[in-house]
Design a protein around this motif. Structure first.
Motif, PDB file in Angstrom:
ATOM      1  N   ILE A  74      25.545 -96.603 -36.395  1.00 17.38           N
ATOM      2  CA  ILE A  74      25.026 -96.228 -35.072  1.00 17.38           C
ATOM      3  C   ILE A  74      23.582 -96.739 -34.952  1.00 17.38           C
ATOM      4  O   ILE A  74      23.222 -97.381 -33.960  1.00 17.38           O
ATOM      5  CB  ILE A  74      25.121 -94.695 -34.870  1.00 17.38           C
ATOM      6  CG1 ILE A  74      26.591 -94.293 -34.635  1.00 17.38           C
ATOM      7  CG2 ILE A  74      24.235 -94.233 -33.702  1.00 17.38           C
ATOM      8  CD1 ILE A  74      26.850 -92.801 -34.643  1.00 17.38           C
ATOM      9  N   GLY A  75      22.772 -96.484 -35.978  1.00 14.96           N
ATOM     10  CA  GLY A  75      21.394 -96.977 -35.964  1.00 14.96           C
ATOM     11  C   GLY A  75      21.341 -98.493 -35.930  1.00 14.96           C
ATOM     12  O   GLY A  75      20.577 -99.094 -35.164  1.00 14.96           O
ATOM     13  N   ALA A  76      22.197 -99.123 -36.741  1.00 17.34           N
ATOM     14  CA  ALA A  76      22.179-100.584 -36.852  1.00 17.34           C
ATOM     15  C   ALA A  76      22.626-101.253 -35.551  1.00 17.34           C
ATOM     16  O   ALA A  76      22.000-102.210 -35.085  1.00 17.34           O
ATOM     17  CB  ALA A  76      23.078-101.025 -38.007  1.00 17.34           C
ATOM     18  N   ALA A  78      22.448-100.061 -32.615  1.00 19.04           N
ATOM     19  CA  ALA A  78      21.447 -99.840 -31.560  1.00 19.04           C
ATOM     20  C   ALA A  78      20.304-100.852 -31.665  1.00 19.04           C
ATOM     21  O   ALA A  78      19.640-101.148 -30.678  1.00 19.04           O
ATOM     22  CB  ALA A  78      20.912 -98.418 -31.632  1.00 19.04           C
ATOM     23  N   VAL A  79      20.095-101.386 -32.872  1.00 19.85           N
ATOM     24  CA  VAL A  79      19.068-102.420 -33.053  1.00 19.85           C
ATOM     25  C   VAL A  79      19.617-103.795 -32.626  1.00 19.85           C
ATOM     26  O   VAL A  79      18.870-104.737 -32.409  1.00 19.85           O
ATOM     27  CB  VAL A  79      18.572-102.426 -34.524  1.00 19.85           C
ATOM     28  CG1 VAL A  79      17.619-103.570 -34.799  1.00 19.85           C
ATOM     29  CG2 VAL A  79      17.885-101.100 -34.855  1.00 19.85           C
TER      30      VAL A  79
ATOM     31  N   ILE B  63      15.680 -93.270 -30.837  1.00 22.13           N
ATOM     32  CA  ILE B  63      17.116 -92.979 -30.851  1.00 22.13           C
ATOM     33  C   ILE B  63      17.375 -91.583 -31.402  1.00 22.13           C
ATOM     34  O   ILE B  63      16.820 -91.185 -32.431  1.00 22.13           O
ATOM     35  CB  ILE B  63      17.942 -94.047 -31.634  1.00 22.13           C
ATOM     36  CG1 ILE B  63      19.450 -93.722 -31.566  1.00 22.13           C
ATOM     37  CG2 ILE B  63      17.471 -94.191 -33.079  1.00 22.13           C
ATOM     38  CD1 ILE B  63      20.355 -94.843 -32.056  1.00 22.13           C
ATOM     39  N   VAL B  73      20.957 -92.740 -39.931  1.00 20.23           N
ATOM     40  CA  VAL B  73      20.661 -93.591 -38.765  1.00 20.23           C
ATOM     41  C   VAL B  73      19.430 -94.459 -39.070  1.00 20.23           C
ATOM     42  O   VAL B  73      19.423 -95.663 -38.801  1.00 20.23           O
ATOM     43  CB  VAL B  73      20.438 -92.745 -37.486  1.00 20.23           C
ATOM     44  CG1 VAL B  73      19.979 -93.617 -36.327  1.00 20.23           C
ATOM     45  CG2 VAL B  73      21.717 -91.994 -37.112  1.00 20.23           C
ATOM     46  N   GLY B  76      20.343 -97.302 -41.221  1.00 16.17           N
ATOM     47  CA  GLY B  76      20.996 -98.365 -40.461  1.00 16.17           C
ATOM     48  C   GLY B  76      20.008 -99.173 -39.636  1.00 16.17           C
ATOM     49  O   GLY B  76      20.122-100.400 -39.548  1.00 16.17           O
ATOM     50  N   VAL B  77      19.031 -98.488 -39.049  1.00 13.04           N
ATOM     51  CA  VAL B  77      18.004 -99.183 -38.274  1.00 13.04           C
ATOM     52  C   VAL B  77      17.239-100.140 -39.196  1.00 13.04           C
ATOM     53  O   VAL B  77      17.045-101.321 -38.877  1.00 13.04           O
ATOM     54  CB  VAL B  77      17.032 -98.164 -37.613  1.00 13.04           C
ATOM     55  CG1 VAL B  77      15.792 -98.866 -37.064  1.00 13.04           C
ATOM     56  CG2 VAL B  77      17.750 -97.382 -36.501  1.00 13.04           C
ATOM     57  N   ALA B  80      19.423-103.073 -40.314  1.00 11.41           N
ATOM     58  CA  ALA B  80      19.632-104.028 -39.222  1.00 11.41           C
ATOM     59  C   ALA B  80      18.382-104.878 -39.002  1.00 11.41           C
ATOM     60  O   ALA B  80      18.479-106.093 -38.810  1.00 11.41           O
ATOM     61  CB  ALA B  80      20.005-103.286 -37.941  1.00 11.41           C
TER      62      ALA B  80
END
Lengths: 402, 296
Positions: A74-76, A78-79, B63, B73, B76-77, B80
């Protein structure tokens, strides 16, 4: 039968390897997964690809739970990353809360689900209860019939999910063990063809300090309902895209696994058997035997369970004398499988009048034998003549164990 | 402050209570980090009060996903950003309350720290579930009355000591763990800035008194925060690679009674029979802090 065009291109690999290869070829930026039987070989193969430096511009997160696997994506996503995970059964159930969150935030995360029964009793073998339990989460669900389709559907689903009109997450549902652990001849996805087919992921809205946006805001009763409506609209828009993308895939790769649905011996069929997943292979073999005897039996494969292709299902069965739906799941308390319920539901307010009967079967990996399918066909023939006596029931129940 | 305060990136106009501790914590965090960041915020007062769709107070990308997944999360941010080649410029910040940090979300945070993601986690600790109406969490101190650990005829309130979350984060091998308080803005800004400049998973635990949940006047938030530090119930320290490297000394600790008396959640200790004994136990906690962290 093997298409002569694939001669020399086919290799015999495990289903999980074909899927992992396909995921790699789709150029993911973030993979996040937690091991669970029978999904493990997919993530092991992807880990090896990472260890060998075969997936460029990609991070693999070895998370501590399936809940974190989906949350990290979800975080990835969104980036602006293209994301992939694989799971099954208890792992998929553990993701449940976050599945709603991913679709609500309109993040096109893609997963392979190696379908497996859910406990208790604990059971590691195949049925569809895990994915069916996620039917209302706002994820596209495509069920595949064989290893080639499990592999080919991944790039298709990325393309559908990442479409600006859709922007929804999706899962490719493949039968655990039956497809994940079987060795079959397949054409592995080619990088160049896939790059032509699947453009890079370039979402309109991303988390970026240069243009700060708020994701996952709080919506009160004055705005919440419209978010739900728009999700439903996106699902409806996905219906024609699923068909169009399957055709586009066929043009580039020369393979077609069906769009929303796919028919087999359907045109003149008086009896139609509907189902999803690998059991369709067994059903088709039985139907071949009936056809050899001149009996007009046909098969309707439902590939897309969400969105549910009401129109295509109605169209496909409108001339049948009787329809039977085979479900590897049950909604306890209705004595019905989900595909059966949906099929009946889409006929009720239509002009199509055909008796529909349901069987729930194959729970926890119980073999579905050709004789059982023949028994189902015989029962359906009776229904075509004299109407329904038992609307839905378990198949191959062992009375002696009750 | 003598110097002009640094610019922050959370706008006023949010629906936080007057004197809201979360608003202070978020403001100081963004003063430290600046605009080049992505903020992950689990469910809680801060998320609700700052993002009533279609409005948002956040002037940085932000977010919110769920209550218990900020650690994942943020992982993941960060992953990414790395995969897309953007990590060098952008800081990843997670900021959550004590419930989402120490209770329901601790698994995801543990995973993120174990894997070594380059981000900073800021816990705004107001010692109970305030967003849902002051229910106890594992951060609630001994004898505090909350709606799920109420003082009553046979109870002094919460029967358990506060969980030592910073110690848990130190045990993960984090290169930088610091405790701070919104009562000391310069301390908090310095520590958050330092945390974001260190590569790897870093942790800031900010004590954050809640006017509504603790029961004190809305003008007293920072005063109560300072009192917690001055009574040594909230030690402020930095730990780098497992070693205690800095402690805020308290030369003349004030008695805990002053801190307890200022809040409704401890009021019963001054009216119930046996309350004096309970206050002694709380004083013993402060005395242990003085000795253990070398506060004097």
């Amino acid at each position: 039968m093997i298409n002569p065009a694939y001669k020399g291109k086919m290799v015999v690999v495990e289903g999980s390897y074909a899927v992992a290869h396909s995921a790699k070829i789709c150029r993911p930026n973030v993979i996040s997964a937690y091991p669970i039987t029978p999904q493990t070989h997919i993530v092991e193969d992807l880990s090896q690809f990472m260890a060998d430096g075969e997936i460029p511009n990609c991070e693999y997160i070895n998370v501590e739970s399936e809940f974190s696997a989906i949350s990290a994506l979800i975080g990835a996503a969104a980036v602006g990353a293209r994301t992939y995970s694989a799971t099954t059964s208890q792992g998929l159930l553990l993701m449940h809360e976050a599945l709603f969150n991913a679709s609500g935030m309109r993040l096109p995360i893609i997963m392979t689900v190696a379908n497996r029964a859910v406990g208790a009793p604990i059971n590691i073998w195949n049925d569809h209860q895990d994915a069916i339990a996620q039917r209302d989460t706002g994820w596209i669900q495509l069920y595949v019939e064989d290893v080639q389709e499990a592999s080919d559907t991944l790039p298709q689903l990325y393309k559908i999910a990442e479409d600006n009109d859709v922007m929804l997450p999706g899962m490719v549902c493949m039968d655990g063990f039956i497809l994940s652990h079987v060795y079959e001849p397949v054409v592995l996805l080619e990088q160049e063809l896939t790059d032509n087919f699947l453009p890079p992921f370039q979402p309109e809205n991303v988390l970026d300090p240069k243009d700060p946006k708020t994701f996952g805001a709080f919506a009160a009763p004055d705005t919440y309902e419209e978010f739900r409506y728009l999700q439903e609209q996106a699902m409806q828009k996905a219906l024609p895209k699923i068909e169009a993308v399957a055709k586009e895939f066929e043009e580039i790769f020369g393979r077609f696994n069906g769009g929303l649905v796919d028919g087999y011996m359907l045109d003149d069929a008086e009896i139609v058997i509907m189902s999803m997943g690998s059991v369709l292979g067994t059903i088709k073999d039985v139907v071949d035997q009936y056809r050899a005897r001149g009996e007009k039996i046909g098969v309707l494969k439902v590939r897309s369970f969400r969105p549910f292709p009401k129109e295509q299902v109605r169209e496909a069965i409108k001339n049948a004398h009787a329809v039977v739906v085979l479900d590897k799941n049950i909604s306890i308390g209705t004595n019905e499988g989900a595909l059966f319920t949906e099929t009946k539901s889409c006929l009720y307010n239509s002009k199509v009048r055909v008796p529909v009967m349901g069987y729930t079967l194959g729970h926890g990996g119980r073999d579905i034998r050709m004789e059982s399918i023949a028994k189902v066909i015989e029962e359906t023939k009776k229904v075509a003549k004299s109407g329904i006596t038992v609307e839905s029931r378990f198949l191959d129940l062992k009375e002696e164990l009750l | 402050m003598t110097k002009a305060a640094p610019k922050t990136y959370i706008a006023s106009g949010h629906s936080g209570c007057a004197g809201c501790c979360d608003a202070f914590a978020a403001k100081f965090t963004l003063m430290a980090v600046g605009p080049n960041c992505i903020v992950v915020n689990p469910t809680g007062c801060l998320e609700v009060m700052s993002t009533p769709f279609p409005l948002s107070s956040w002037q940085v990308p932000w977010i919110h996903s769920l209550f218990e997944n900020a650690g994942a999360v943020a992982s993941g941010v960060e992953a990414a950003l790395k995969a897309l080649g953007k990590k060098d410029d952008i800081k990843v910040i997670a900021i959550g309350g004590d419930g989402s940090t120490m209770d329901i979300g601790i698994g995801a945070i543990s995973g993120a720290f174990e894997r070594g993601h380059d981000f900073t986690y800021v816990c705004m600790d107001n010692e109970a579930y305030m967003n849902t109406g002051i229910q106890r969490s594992s951060a609630t101190p001994y004898d505090a009355s909350t709606t799920t650990s109420p003082a009553g005829k046979v109870s002094f309130g919460n029967p358990f000591p506060k969980k030592n979350m910073p110690a848990i984060m130190v045990a993960h091998g984090s290169p930088y763990v610091a405790t701070t308080s919104i009562g000391f803005p310069r301390d908090m800004i310095r520590k958050v800035k330092k945390a974001t400049e260190i590569v790897g998973p870093t942790y800031i635990h900010a004590h954050a008194p809640c006017t509504t949940g603790w029961g004190f006047d809305t003008s007293k938030t920072l005063e109560i925060a300072k009192l917690a530090v001055e009574t040594c119930l909230w030690p402020m320290y930095e730990m780098e690679n497992g070693e205690l490297t800095q402690v805020r000394k308290i030369k003349d600790p004030r008695p805990v009674e002053e801190y307890l008396r200022a809040q409704k959640r401890f009021k019963h200790l001054f009216t119930m029979e046996g309350g004096e004994e309970e206050i002694k136990k709380i004083q013993a906690t402060a005395d242990w802090n003085i000795k253990h962290y070398g506060l004097q």
